[in-house]
Design a protein around this motif. Structure first.
Motif, PDB file in Angstrom:
ATOM      1  N   ASP A 244      50.647 -15.099   0.856  1.00  0.00           N
ATOM      2  CA  ASP A 244      51.111 -16.184   1.725  1.00  0.00           C
ATOM      3  C   ASP A 244      51.022 -17.512   0.981  1.00  0.00           C
ATOM      4  O   ASP A 244      50.084 -17.754   0.216  1.00  0.00           O
ATOM      5  CB  ASP A 244      50.256 -16.249   2.993  1.00  0.00           C
ATOM      6  N   ASP A 245      51.995 -18.369   1.210  1.00  0.00           N
ATOM      7  CA  ASP A 245      52.008 -19.725   0.651  1.00  0.00           C
ATOM      8  C   ASP A 245      51.813 -19.720  -0.870  1.00  0.00           C
ATOM      9  O   ASP A 245      50.983 -20.452  -1.418  1.00  0.00           O
ATOM     10  CB  ASP A 245      50.922 -20.591   1.310  1.00  0.00           C
ATOM     11  N   ALA A 246      52.581 -18.902  -1.541  1.00  0.00           N
ATOM     12  CA  ALA A 246      52.542 -18.862  -3.003  1.00  0.00           C
ATOM     13  C   ALA A 246      53.212 -20.109  -3.567  1.00  0.00           C
ATOM     14  O   ALA A 246      54.226 -20.579  -3.035  1.00  0.00           O
ATOM     15  CB  ALA A 246      53.248 -17.607  -3.507  1.00  0.00           C
ATOM     16  N   ARG A 247      52.669 -20.631  -4.672  1.00  0.00           N
ATOM     17  CA  ARG A 247      53.209 -21.856  -5.273  1.00  0.00           C
ATOM     18  C   ARG A 247      53.745 -21.577  -6.662  1.00  0.00           C
ATOM     19  O   ARG A 247      53.029 -21.060  -7.524  1.00  0.00           O
ATOM     20  CB  ARG A 247      52.135 -22.939  -5.355  1.00  0.00           C
ATOM     21  N   PHE A 248      55.003 -21.905  -6.860  1.00  0.00           N
ATOM     22  CA  PHE A 248      55.636 -21.876  -8.174  1.00  0.00           C
ATOM     23  C   PHE A 248      56.270 -23.239  -8.419  1.00  0.00           C
ATOM     24  O   PHE A 248      56.260 -24.111  -7.545  1.00  0.00           O
ATOM     25  CB  PHE A 248      56.687 -20.762  -8.238  1.00  0.00           C
ATOM     26  N   VAL A 252      56.917 -23.777  -2.554  1.00  0.00           N
ATOM     27  CA  VAL A 252      55.869 -23.007  -1.890  1.00  0.00           C
ATOM     28  C   VAL A 252      56.504 -22.176  -0.783  1.00  0.00           C
ATOM     29  O   VAL A 252      57.275 -22.696   0.040  1.00  0.00           O
ATOM     30  CB  VAL A 252      54.775 -23.922  -1.302  1.00  0.00           C
ATOM     31  N   ALA A 253      56.183 -20.874  -0.736  1.00  0.00           N
ATOM     32  CA  ALA A 253      56.707 -19.989   0.298  1.00  0.00           C
ATOM     33  C   ALA A 253      55.911 -18.693   0.275  1.00  0.00           C
ATOM     34  O   ALA A 253      55.121 -18.434  -0.643  1.00  0.00           O
ATOM     35  CB  ALA A 253      58.197 -19.706   0.066  1.00  0.00           C
ATOM     36  N   ASP A 254      56.118 -17.861   1.291  1.00  0.00           N
ATOM     37  CA  ASP A 254      55.493 -16.540   1.303  1.00  0.00           C
ATOM     38  C   ASP A 254      56.187 -15.646   0.274  1.00  0.00           C
ATOM     39  O   ASP A 254      57.416 -15.665   0.139  1.00  0.00           O
ATOM     40  CB  ASP A 254      55.598 -15.904   2.690  1.00  0.00           C
ATOM     41  N   GLU A 255      55.380 -14.866  -0.438  1.00  0.00           N
ATOM     42  CA  GLU A 255      55.875 -14.032  -1.533  1.00  0.00           C
ATOM     43  C   GLU A 255      55.667 -12.557  -1.203  1.00  0.00           C
ATOM     44  O   GLU A 255      54.562 -12.141  -0.831  1.00  0.00           O
ATOM     45  CB  GLU A 255      55.118 -14.396  -2.809  1.00  0.00           C
ATOM     46  N   ARG A 256      56.710 -11.766  -1.351  1.00  0.00           N
ATOM     47  CA  ARG A 256      56.642 -10.316  -1.206  1.00  0.00           C
ATOM     48  C   ARG A 256      57.317  -9.720  -2.428  1.00  0.00           C
ATOM     49  O   ARG A 256      58.505  -9.950  -2.659  1.00  0.00           O
ATOM     50  CB  ARG A 256      57.322  -9.852   0.080  1.00  0.00           C
ATOM     51  N   ARG A 257      56.549  -8.968  -3.234  1.00  0.00           N
ATOM     52  CA  ARG A 257      57.029  -8.576  -4.551  1.00  0.00           C
ATOM     53  C   ARG A 257      56.719  -7.101  -4.812  1.00  0.00           C
ATOM     54  O   ARG A 257      55.676  -6.583  -4.404  1.00  0.00           O
ATOM     55  CB  ARG A 257      56.345  -9.455  -5.606  1.00  0.00           C
ATOM     56  N   HIS A 258      57.631  -6.436  -5.527  1.00  0.00           N
ATOM     57  CA  HIS A 258      57.440  -5.042  -5.930  1.00  0.00           C
ATOM     58  C   HIS A 258      57.621  -4.959  -7.444  1.00  0.00           C
ATOM     59  O   HIS A 258      58.643  -5.392  -7.982  1.00  0.00           O
ATOM     60  CB  HIS A 258      58.437  -4.125  -5.224  1.00  0.00           C
ATOM     61  N   THR A 259      56.604  -4.397  -8.109  1.00  0.00           N
ATOM     62  CA  THR A 259      56.631  -4.254  -9.564  1.00  0.00           C
ATOM     63  C   THR A 259      56.814  -2.781  -9.926  1.00  0.00           C
ATOM     64  O   THR A 259      56.041  -1.925  -9.477  1.00  0.00           O
ATOM     65  CB  THR A 259      55.326  -4.775 -10.194  1.00  0.00           C
ATOM     66  N   PHE A 260      57.833  -2.497 -10.725  1.00  0.00           N
ATOM     67  CA  PHE A 260      58.081  -1.154 -11.232  1.00  0.00           C
ATOM     68  C   PHE A 260      57.859  -1.193 -12.739  1.00  0.00           C
ATOM     69  O   PHE A 260      58.427  -2.056 -13.429  1.00  0.00           O
ATOM     70  CB  PHE A 260      59.513  -0.707 -10.924  1.00  0.00           C
ATOM     71  N   GLY A 261      57.029  -0.289 -13.257  1.00  0.00           N
ATOM     72  CA  GLY A 261      56.701  -0.392 -14.671  1.00  0.00           C
ATOM     73  C   GLY A 261      56.380   0.926 -15.330  1.00  0.00           C
ATOM     74  O   GLY A 261      56.151   1.950 -14.668  1.00  0.00           O
ATOM     75  N   THR A 262      56.352   0.879 -16.647  1.00  0.00           N
ATOM     76  CA  THR A 262      55.960   2.023 -17.457  1.00  0.00           C
ATOM     77  C   THR A 262      55.234   1.520 -18.691  1.00  0.00           C
ATOM     78  O   THR A 262      55.528   0.425 -19.210  1.00  0.00           O
ATOM     79  CB  THR A 262      57.187   2.874 -17.849  1.00  0.00           C
ATOM     80  N   ARG A 263      54.281   2.323 -19.178  1.00  0.00           N
ATOM     81  CA  ARG A 263      53.498   1.976 -20.356  1.00  0.00           C
ATOM     82  C   ARG A 263      53.361   3.209 -21.234  1.00  0.00           C
ATOM     83  O   ARG A 263      53.034   4.293 -20.747  1.00  0.00           O
ATOM     84  CB  ARG A 263      52.111   1.465 -19.954  1.00  0.00           C
ATOM     85  N   PHE A 284      60.991 -14.466  -1.924  1.00  0.00           N
ATOM     86  CA  PHE A 284      60.171 -15.672  -1.968  1.00  0.00           C
ATOM     87  C   PHE A 284      60.760 -16.610  -0.926  1.00  0.00           C
ATOM     88  O   PHE A 284      61.774 -17.274  -1.154  1.00  0.00           O
ATOM     89  CB  PHE A 284      60.212 -16.291  -3.362  1.00  0.00           C
ATOM     90  N   GLY A 285      60.107 -16.625   0.260  1.00  0.00           N
ATOM     91  CA  GLY A 285      60.722 -17.345   1.374  1.00  0.00           C
ATOM     92  C   GLY A 285      62.050 -16.699   1.726  1.00  0.00           C
ATOM     93  O   GLY A 285      62.128 -15.480   1.948  1.00  0.00           O
ATOM     94  N   ARG A 286      63.121 -17.472   1.723  1.00  0.00           N
ATOM     95  CA  ARG A 286      64.452 -16.950   2.036  1.00  0.00           C
ATOM     96  C   ARG A 286      65.206 -16.477   0.796  1.00  0.00           C
ATOM     97  O   ARG A 286      66.318 -15.954   0.926  1.00  0.00           O
ATOM     98  CB  ARG A 286      65.264 -18.025   2.752  1.00  0.00           C
ATOM     99  N   GLU A 287      64.623 -16.684  -0.365  1.00  0.00           N
ATOM    100  CA  GLU A 287      65.298 -16.315  -1.604  1.00  0.00           C
ATOM    101  C   GLU A 287      64.772 -14.977  -2.127  1.00  0.00           C
ATOM    102  O   GLU A 287      63.695 -14.519  -1.757  1.00  0.00           O
ATOM    103  CB  GLU A 287      65.092 -17.400  -2.673  1.00  0.00           C
TER     104      GLU A 287
END
Length: 455
Positions: A244-248, A252-263, A284-287
Motif C-alpha cells: 500500500d502507498d508505494a513510492r516511486f 505514490v499509489a498502491d502496488e500489486r506486482r507479480h514476479t516470474f523468474g528463473t535462475r 500501480f494505482g490505475r497504471e
C-alpha cells in the motif's frame, strides 16, 4: 559468493550428516549427525548441539547463539541527514530447536539488537530491542517417494541468491516474516508454496508485528542438476507482492506486482555461475507495471595456484521507469539481501546497469582478502536512483546524465575457528554526473569492522 539456495535443503542431507556447520539462518542447520558418537569432534560447544530426550535420541534439543559486534563510519554520505557519522551495532540471537521424533519440530529464536547511533539516522534495520525473531512449528511426513512438510509461524526466509527474498543479515536487524509454507521434496525437486507478511520492526521490546501494508505469496521450485556439476541446479518461481502507498519517482499509489523468474547456478572445473532473469507485471494505482531484471555472476578459481586466487564478474541490468504518466517500469527487488552491491550499501537494485568485477585470494590460516569495483549507470533517464530497501534516494529531477557513480572496496576476513570470525572493510563511492547534478557530489568514504561468535 554467498548464494543461499533451496538446493542446499534438497541436497545437503548427506553432507550435513558428515560435517554439521553453521548457517546465517540457524533454523537451516541439522545436527542430528551427532546422534552417532563417531561424528563428534569433542569441541566444548558440541554437547549443546545434540541433547537427546529419549534413549534412542529420536527426540532431541539443539541450543545455540550468535553474537555480533560491529562498527561503521561514513564520511560525506549523500543519502543521510548526518553525512559524517560513526556508530556501533550489537546483536545477540540465541535459539532452541526441539525435535519430537522424526516428524515434529518446534524452533524459537530471540533477537536482541541495539545501536549507538544518532536519532537522525537510526531506523528499523539498526535497533529493535528484544524481539521474537523466529518462532514456528513444523510437521513433516513421507509421501510416495518424497516428503511433505508444513511450517507455520514467524520465520526467516531466503530463496535463491536472495535477490528478491533474503535474510537481510548484513544490517543489525535481520528480516523475518509471519506466515506459512508447504514444501514438497520429490524426484530431485524441492518446491515451496508460501504466504508471508514481513515483520515491521519498532523500537522497544516485544512490539514487532506483521506489516499489514505488505504481503508476499507464491511458488518457488528448485531442481538439482548433479549431472552438470556439484551444487548445480535450476530455480523456477512466481512471487506475488502487494504494498500500500508505494513510492516511486513517478508518484505514490498502491502496488500489486507479480514476479516470474528463473535462475541457473552451479560449478564445474574451477568455474561457478549464478545467472537469473526476472519479469514483473501488475498494477500501480490505475497504471500497469512492466519491469525486468537480468543478473549474472561468473567466477573462475585458479586450480593448483598458491593462495587459490579467483576472478569474478557480476553484471546487472535492472529496469527503470519511462515517460511519466504511463505504466510503471521501475523494478522492485521486494525483500533483498542487505548490502546488495557491497559493504557501503548506498545504491539498491532498481533503474540500474552495473558492472562489478571482484578478485580475491585465500591467505591461509582462515584469512581471506578481496577487492571489488562497481560502475553504475541509470537504465532509464526518466527515473531516479533507489536505495537497498527500495526507497527513492535521488529523483531524476530532469537530469539527462546517465552515469551514477564509481564504487571500490577492500574486505579482509579471518575465520579464526568455525565459531569466531572477524572482518574489516574499506569502501569509497565517487559520485558520477547524475548525482553531482542533483545534489551532493563529494566522495563518500566508509569503514566497517565486526566480530562474530557462534556456537
Amino acid at each position: 559468493m554467498a548464494a543461499i539456495s533451496l538446493l542446499a535443503t534438497a541436497t545437503a542431507g548427506a553432507a550435513v550428516a558428515e560435517q554439521p556447520s553453521f548457517s546465517n539462518n540457524r533454523a537451516d542447520e541439522d545436527w542430528s549427525a551427532l546422534r552417532d558418537p563417531a561424528n563428534r569432534t569433542g569441541a566444548a560447544w558440541e554437547p549443546f548441539k545434540f541433547i537427546p530426550l529419549d534413549a534412542a535420541g529420536k527426540s532431541y534439543l539443539t541450543l545455540g547463539t550468535d553474537l555480533r559486534l560491529r562498527f561503521e563510519r561514513y564520511a560525506h554520505n549523500f543519502d543521510s541527514p548526518k553525512p559524517n557519522e560513526t556508530y556501533g551495532w550489537s546483536r545477540v540471537m540465541p535459539y532452541a530447536d526441539l525435535h519430537l521424533g522424526p516428524n515434529i519440530r518446534v524452533f524459537g529464536q530471540i533477537l536482541g539488537a541495539w545501536a549507538d547511533r544518532s536519532a537522525l539516522t537510526e531506523g528499523p534495520v539498526d535497533e529493535t530491542g528484544v524481539e521474537l525473531l523466529q518462532g514456528f512449528a513444523e510437521a513433516s511426513a513421507p509421501i510416495v517417494t518424497g516428503e511433505l512438510s508444513i511450517r507455520g509461524g514467524r520465520q526467516m526466509v531466503a530463496y535463491g541468491s536472495e535477490r528478491l527474498i533474503g535474510l537481510r543479515f548484513g544490517p543489525n536487524v535481520p528480516l523475518s516474516f509471519d506466515g506459512a509454507r508447504a514444501r514438497l521434496e520429490i524426484g530431485g525437486w524441492t518446491a515451496d508454496a508460501f504466504a508471508y507478511r514481513p515483520v515491521a520492526n519498532e523500537l522497544g521490546d516485544f512490539n514487532d508485528r506483521s506489516d499489514r501494508s505488505r504481503k508476499a505469496f507464491g511458488l518457488y521450485a528448485t531442481r538439482a542438476l548433479p549431472e552438470i556439476g556439484p551444487k548445480s541446479g535450476l530455480d523456477l518461481y512466481w512471487i506475488g507482492y502487494g504494498r500500500d502507498d508505494a513510492r516511486f519517482d513517478s508518484g505514490v499509489a498502491d502496488e500489486r506486482r507479480h514476479t516470474f523468474g528463473t535462475r541457473f547456478f552451479g560449478s564445474l572445473d574451477g568455474w561457478s555461475w549464478n545467472h537469473e532473469a526476472m519479469l514483473q507485471l501488475g498494477s500501480f494505482g490505475r497504471e500497469g507495471i512492466l519491469a525486468w531484471s537480468v543478473a549474472t555472476e561468473t567466477r573462475y578459481t585458479f586450480p593448483g595456484v598458491p593462495l587459490r586466487p579467483f576472478a569474478e564478474l557480476r553484471a546487472n541490468a535492472i529496469s527503470g521507469d519511462g515517460e511519466p504518466g504511463g505504466r510503471l517500469g521501475t523494478f522492485n527487488a521486494l525483500f533483498p539481501k542487505g548490502k546488495y552491491f557491497g559493504e557501503i550499501g548506498l545504491i539498491g537494485p532498481a533503474n540500474l546497469v552495473n558492472l562489478h568485477p571482484v578478485i580475491g585470494v585465500s591467505l591461509g590460516s582462515g584469512w581471506s582478502l578481496s577487492g571489488a569495483a562497481v560502475f553504475y549507470w541509470r537504465q532509464s533517464l526518466e527515473d531516479g536512483v533507489y536505495g537497498n530497501p527500495g526507497n527513492l534516494v535521488r529523483p531524476s529531477a530532469g537530469s539527462r546524465a546517465r552515469y551514477v557513480g564509481t564504487q571500490g572496496e577492500v574486505v579482509l576476513g579471518w575465520e579464526a575457528t568455525p565459531n569466531v570470525t572477524l572482518e574489516t572493510s574499506y569502501a569509497l563511492f565517487e559520485p558520477g554526473r547524475f548525482l553531482r547534478e542533483t545534489g551532493s557530489g563529494k566522495t563518500v568514504h566508509f569503514v566497517g569492522g565486526e566480530i562474530q561468535l557462534r556456537y
